[in-house]
Scaffold this motif. Structure first.
Motif, PDB file in Angstrom:
ATOM      1  N   TYR A 154      16.215 -12.628  14.672  1.00  0.00           N
ATOM      2  CA  TYR A 154      16.462 -11.367  13.969  1.00  0.00           C
ATOM      3  C   TYR A 154      15.158 -10.617  13.763  1.00  0.00           C
ATOM      4  O   TYR A 154      14.083 -11.218  13.715  1.00  0.00           O
ATOM      5  N   CYS A 155      15.274  -9.312  13.595  1.00  0.00           N
ATOM      6  CA  CYS A 155      14.068  -8.536  13.335  1.00  0.00           C
ATOM      7  C   CYS A 155      14.389  -7.454  12.303  1.00  0.00           C
ATOM      8  O   CYS A 155      15.377  -6.721  12.441  1.00  0.00           O
ATOM      9  N   ILE A 156      13.577  -7.390  11.257  1.00  0.00           N
ATOM     10  CA  ILE A 156      13.885  -6.506  10.133  1.00  0.00           C
ATOM     11  C   ILE A 156      12.666  -5.672   9.723  1.00  0.00           C
ATOM     12  O   ILE A 156      11.536  -5.989  10.066  1.00  0.00           O
ATOM     13  N   GLY A 157      12.936  -4.604   8.976  1.00  0.00           N
ATOM     14  CA  GLY A 157      11.859  -3.756   8.464  1.00  0.00           C
ATOM     15  C   GLY A 157      11.198  -2.928   9.564  1.00  0.00           C
ATOM     16  O   GLY A 157      11.821  -2.607  10.576  1.00  0.00           O
ATOM     17  N   ALA A 202       0.807  -1.222   0.000  1.00  0.00           N
ATOM     18  CA  ALA A 202       0.000   0.000   0.000  1.00  0.00           C
ATOM     19  C   ALA A 202       0.842   1.275   0.000  1.00  0.00           C
ATOM     20  O   ALA A 202       0.294   2.368  -0.123  1.00  0.00           O
ATOM     21  N   ALA A 203       2.159   1.147   0.134  1.00  0.00           N
ATOM     22  CA  ALA A 203       2.998   2.350   0.133  1.00  0.00           C
ATOM     23  C   ALA A 203       2.880   3.021  -1.222  1.00  0.00           C
ATOM     24  O   ALA A 203       2.980   2.376  -2.249  1.00  0.00           O
ATOM     25  N   ALA A 230      10.707   4.143   4.346  1.00  0.00           N
ATOM     26  CA  ALA A 230      10.306   2.830   4.867  1.00  0.00           C
ATOM     27  C   ALA A 230      10.617   1.750   3.844  1.00  0.00           C
ATOM     28  O   ALA A 230      11.135   0.678   4.181  1.00  0.00           O
ATOM     29  N   LEU A 231      10.325   2.047   2.571  1.00  0.00           N
ATOM     30  CA  LEU A 231      10.590   1.062   1.524  1.00  0.00           C
ATOM     31  C   LEU A 231      12.081   0.823   1.434  1.00  0.00           C
ATOM     32  O   LEU A 231      12.554  -0.300   1.262  1.00  0.00           O
ATOM     33  N   MET A 232      12.826   1.923   1.546  1.00  0.00           N
ATOM     34  CA  MET A 232      14.291   1.816   1.491  1.00  0.00           C
ATOM     35  C   MET A 232      14.793   0.903   2.606  1.00  0.00           C
ATOM     36  O   MET A 232      15.603   0.004   2.367  1.00  0.00           O
ATOM     37  N   LEU A 291       7.490  -2.474  -5.818  1.00  0.00           N
ATOM     38  CA  LEU A 291       8.666  -3.030  -5.147  1.00  0.00           C
ATOM     39  C   LEU A 291       8.333  -4.369  -4.506  1.00  0.00           C
ATOM     40  O   LEU A 291       9.141  -5.307  -4.534  1.00  0.00           O
ATOM     41  N   LEU A 292       7.133  -4.456  -3.929  1.00  0.00           N
ATOM     42  CA  LEU A 292       6.762  -5.726  -3.306  1.00  0.00           C
ATOM     43  C   LEU A 292       6.599  -6.807  -4.377  1.00  0.00           C
ATOM     44  O   LEU A 292       7.035  -7.944  -4.184  1.00  0.00           O
ATOM     45  N   LEU A 293       6.000  -6.445  -5.501  1.00  0.00           N
ATOM     46  CA  LEU A 293       5.858  -7.448  -6.558  1.00  0.00           C
ATOM     47  C   LEU A 293       7.241  -7.874  -7.072  1.00  0.00           C
ATOM     48  O   LEU A 293       7.427  -9.013  -7.489  1.00  0.00           O
TER      49      LEU A 293
END
Lengths: 671, 252
Positions: free
Chosen positions: A450-453, A76-77, A469-471, A167-169
């Motif tokens: 681990y924790c990401i994003g 949704a970004a 955020a996408l970066m 980007l997600l696709l």
């Protein structure tokens, strides 16, 4: 003495990541085949991590609660992704992106992580183009950029208003390639309900199959959580309905410290609420602020007239309008960072200038942009003395090309044409900068976990800049975690497969099943949403855009009381062994009811204003910055990492002191 | 809310699970605001059902802003309901009138079996994507500079238009043949239009079409219903392009 070791490598900031990678332990390709990694969440962070780890040769098991990785909320970004490419030649550089991000985060992020983020940002664009992401281009065939809030360069790459989707696709396509090869086992419609710790290391998860209700055990040598933020603690936010904090909260309860929960981003440009039935809020991309001007009427009589339908916004002359961002912040104008723009809107609305029935809306007006573009087009097309109507027509075409899908979305929701009359907007909860504490390797305080994003806390400090955020999600998943996790796993090459019949798995599974049984057997009278809405109201009223000691103390006790009521009186229909969306929600809301209290506790502890966290007691009292947020670097330049101790209110604070060696701490001024 | 809300009759498909037989059931909801979204109206119904001790209706939804592709629903015989260019979550109740009876069914297609009530299994789409919906490039970060290959704005824009597909399956649900060609055509087109995608173009189209056939989707007979119902306005041109690509690949 703090127990937190950020593990930031020594040396000059410019060389840290490169020299660290040179010395890191590697796992040889034959051994990677014997190592399993679980990735929870398949948004930009989780999806890119799963794909890359599988490409490297690890066996990946990926989990998503949706029916496909492509539906994670990164989709949704809208606006874009930042990268220090300097394609525009306007003075951008890795250092400048680093500087802007630290400043934008109000000096509450870890310098070394942010520098690394800026450093790998350019690779992300190269990678995505190679994957077939259709970024916007100019007529020469090269990539186009636009500017975003809080910065003075154009470094934002975009794909119409659907950058997150594209980007997600891209990450999803990379995953599909690995799913087809059998290197990723994809578990759609599965939800992680606990992490399993064996000998102090994360060794697996308990997950629920959301179609059959079956409780499953999955083991691995490392567990990666990329499950997104906790904005839905407010009930109403721009998050997806299913976005939740359960994975992050479960690992917190098993030993991972939770950092800076009070840092929440309230996005300035969302469609205002229309009624009590509202289920979520819709964001209008910040990119609109490039061309839209934000205003409210100067006079309260006009506000009244507009609310009563006696006047239209277009009836007001320029003199009768207060372009309050341009007035207060001449240097950045409508492009001030999100936290500043949101508070300014609240300030005007609290003062009675809100332009809709609820009193919570301001205008975002495209009339001047339409006129400016129209005149420019007329000149390009050689039209002499164009009529006003012609200018408007030409200008609207340009605005449509830039923001057409956003304007259409607005019109569908509000039933009002934003080309003709200004949009109405109001701030809404959008992103959470706080999250699970991680070190430079993105590892939590639990080894192998681990924790990401968005789920972690690391890069955005107290406020995230637009298009970052996408970066961060892709940087973590494509370019950071795949290196750092190898260093840890290099010690696991002789371990062999992790068995799932251990007592640790038994215990974790039992606690998950017990909780589900409780919900199914509880003879309550109120639905899950009833409690979620009440929690949201407490959070918004007392831990929202501005906070004070009294309100936060009340929030803590009210949430605690609400939690007790929830456990007594929640009603979950259906059964455990089937698809049961109410049961899923019940578990998530139970976790939000704990997280919310820790959130308020953190906000209460932090007696300063910084970024998205505004404490009314800490504002500038005089001078040109009067009323602006006042940071307290002497006492609060630290990360607050909370250790779980049974009840959220009993959490123990650990401080990671923040050192700023490469950037001078200054008051953030956008004047 | 004022008292001018709508009173509606809902006829909804209820089905316990994939194995059970389903049937239409009738419900009433009252005082529905025209500003509500369709799914918010469903929320109201579900809260009502929970309060009455009934089981709420299961339906897929997530982002509620028309981009995740999770929501579906066949409303009054139309995928995503009577409005154009929107998903069900963006459909607003102002499209309906007081006293209306609304029929709500799951997306119907042999390749989309019902999981529960209005929730269907669209994993066939996943398997088609896995058959070739990607460019085989590792995420090393060592690819060439993003501006090394200029791409005409026209091609990039056209690729973007194809890439906006959200994978919801409305095209399949609305097609009398349950064809997935708009979905597959969009993905094939996105890559075929970009230089990065051309290297594997032949294998991609052959593999994706083969998987599509294997999943039991029907063929295209050019009625164009998919294009009309597509919430993202994906053009039929993409099907034509896919067919061209397939012929090109087959004679190679």
């Amino acid at each position: 003495m703090s127990v937190l070791d950020s593990k930031v490598p020594k040396g000059p900031i410019k060389d840290k990541w490169t020299s660290y990678k040179d010395k890191i332990n590697l796992v040889n390709p034959a051994n990677k085949r014997n190592i399993d990694i679980i990735v929870v969440g398949t948004g930009l962070a989780g999806g890119s991590a799963a794909a890359t780890l599988a490409e490297l040769g690890y066996n990946v098991k990926a989990f998503a609660y949706q029916d496909s990785p492509r539906r994670a909320h990164s989709i949704a970004a809208q606006g874009g992704i930042n990268a220090a490419k300097n394609y525009m030649g306007d003075g951008d550089s890795v250092y400048r992106l680093f500087y802007d991000t630290v400043k934008g985060g109000d000096y509450r992020s870890r310098e070394a992580n942010v520098y690394r983020l800026a450093e790998v940002s350019a690779n992300i664009i190269d990678q995505c183009v190679a994957q077939g992401v259709p970024f916007a281009r100019d007529y020469g065939g090269l990539l186009d950029n636009r500017s975003f809030g809080g910065v003075l360069v154009s470094r934002t790459f975009y794909a119409k208003g659907q950058t997150g989707q594209q980007l997600l696709l891209g990450a999803y396509s990379a995953m599909n390639r690995q799913i087809a090869r059998g290197k990723i086992q994809m578990y759609n419609r599965h939800e992680m309900l606990d992490v399993v710790i064996v000998d102090e290391k994360a060794r697996g998860i308990i997950a629920r199959n959301l179609i059959t209700g079956e409780i499953e055990r999955h083991s691995a040598h490392a567990v990666v959580v990329g499950s997104g933020g906790y904005g839905n603690v407010y009930f109403l936010s721009t998050n997806a309905m299913g976005s939740n904090a359960t994975a992050a909260w479960k690992i917190h309860k098993k030993g991972a410290f939770f950092a800076n929960p009070c840092y929440t981003q309230i996005h300035p440009t969302c469609i205002p609420r229309s009624g009590d039935y509202q289920s979520k809020l819709t964001l209008m991309s910040e990119s609109l602020r490039n061309d839209g001007r934000i205003w409210v009427p100067k006079n309260l009589e006009d506000v009244k007239a507009i609310r009563e339908g006696r006047k239209k916004p277009t009836d007001l002359s320029e003199d009768e309008r207060d372009y309050y961002l341009e007035r207060r912040y001449p240097a950045f104008g409508n492009l001030v960072p999100r936290d500043v723009a949101s508070r300014a809107a609240k300030e005007r609305c609290d003062a009675g200038y809100g332009v809709n029935a609820t009193g919570e809306a301001v205008y975002l007006d495209f009339a001047s942009a339409i006129e400016r573009y129209g005149k420019e087009q007329a000149k390009i097309q050689g039209i002499d003395n164009p009529s006003k109507a012609k200018i408007t027509e030409l200008g609207e075409k340009i605005v449509e090309a830039k923001y057409g899908n956003l304007f259409q979305m607005y019109e569908k929701i509000v039933d009002d044409n934003p080309y003709k009359t200004p949009m109405m907007i109001y701030p809404a909860v959008h992103y959470t900068m706080g999250g699970v504490w991680v070190d430079y390797n993105l590892m939590t305080t639990v080894p192998g976990l681990y924790c990401i994003g968005e789920a972690n806390f690391s890069d955005h400090g107290a406020n995230r800049l637009g298009a970052s955020a996408l970066m961060q999600g892709l940087a973590d998943g494509y370019f950071v975690l795949p290196y750092t996790i190898g260093d840890y796993l290099s010690e696991d090459i002789r371990t062999g497969a992790i068995p799932t019949d251990s007592k640790e798995f038994d215990e974790a599974e039992k606690s998950v099943k017990d909780r589900i049984d409780f919900f199914m057997n509880n003879k309550g009278s109120k639905s899950v949403d009833y409690f979620h809405k009440r929690l949201g109201k407490i959070m918004w009223d007392k831990a929202g855009m501005s906070r004070n000691e009294k309100g936060l103390k009340e929030a803590m006790s009210e949430i605690k009381a609400l939690r007790e009521e929830f456990w007594k009186d929640v009603k979950v229909p259906g059964s455990a062994n089937e698809m049961n969306p109410e049961l899923e929600k019940a578990g998530r809301v139970a976790d939000f009811l704990e997280l919310g209290e820790l959130f308020a506790k953190d906000a209460l502890m932090r007696e300063e204003s910084c970024g998205g966290h505004f404490r009314e007691e800490s504002a500038e009292e005089s001078g040109p910055q009067k009323g602006e947020a006042k940071r307290d670097d002497k006492n609060f330049a630290f990360v607050a990492a909370w250790e779980y101790k049974g009840e959220p209110g009993d959490a123990v604070l650990h401080k990671e002191e923040l050192e700023f060696k490469d950037i001078e701490l200054k008051q953030r001024s956008y004047k | 809310m004022s008292g001018k809300g709508m009173n509606l009759t809902l006829k909804i498909w209820r089905q316990k699970d994939a194995q059970s037989k389903g049937k239409m059931q009738t419900y009433k909801v009252n005082d529905i605001s025209e500003h509500m979204s369709f799914l918010e109206m469903m929320d109201v119904l579900n809260e009502q059902l929970i309060a009455e001790g009934d089981e709420p209706v299961a339906f897929d939804h997530d982002c509620r802003e028309g981009i995740c592709g999770m929501c579906s629903l066949y409303i009054n015989g139309e995928a995503h309901g009577p409005d154009r260019g929107v998903t069900t979550c963006q459909l607003h109740m102002r499209m309906f009138n007081d006293g209306d009876t609304i029929y709500i069914e799951p997306f119907r297609a042999a390749a989309f079996p019902v999981i529960k009530d209005l929730v269907v299994d669209r994993s066939a789409f996943e398997r088609i994507q896995q058959a070739g919906g990607y460019i085989s490039v590792n995420t090393s970060g060592n690819t060439q500079d993003a501006n090394a290959i200029p791409i005409s704005k026209h091609a990039a824009d056209e690729a973007m238009d194809a890439a906006t597909c959200i994978g919801c399956g409305a095209c399949v649900a609305t097609c009398k043949n349950s064809s997935a060609m708009l979905f597959v055509g969009a993905k094939v087109s996105q890559y075929a239009l970009l230089p990065q995608g051309q290297i594997e173009a032949a294998d991609r189209v052959k593999n994706m079409v083969a998987q599509m056939d294997l999943e039991g989707f029907g063929n295209c007979t050019n009625t164009g219903a998919c294009e009309i119902e597509c919430p993202k306005g994906i053009s039929l041109d993409n099907i034509a392009r896919m067919n061209r690509e397939l012929i090109k690949a087959s004679v190679k």
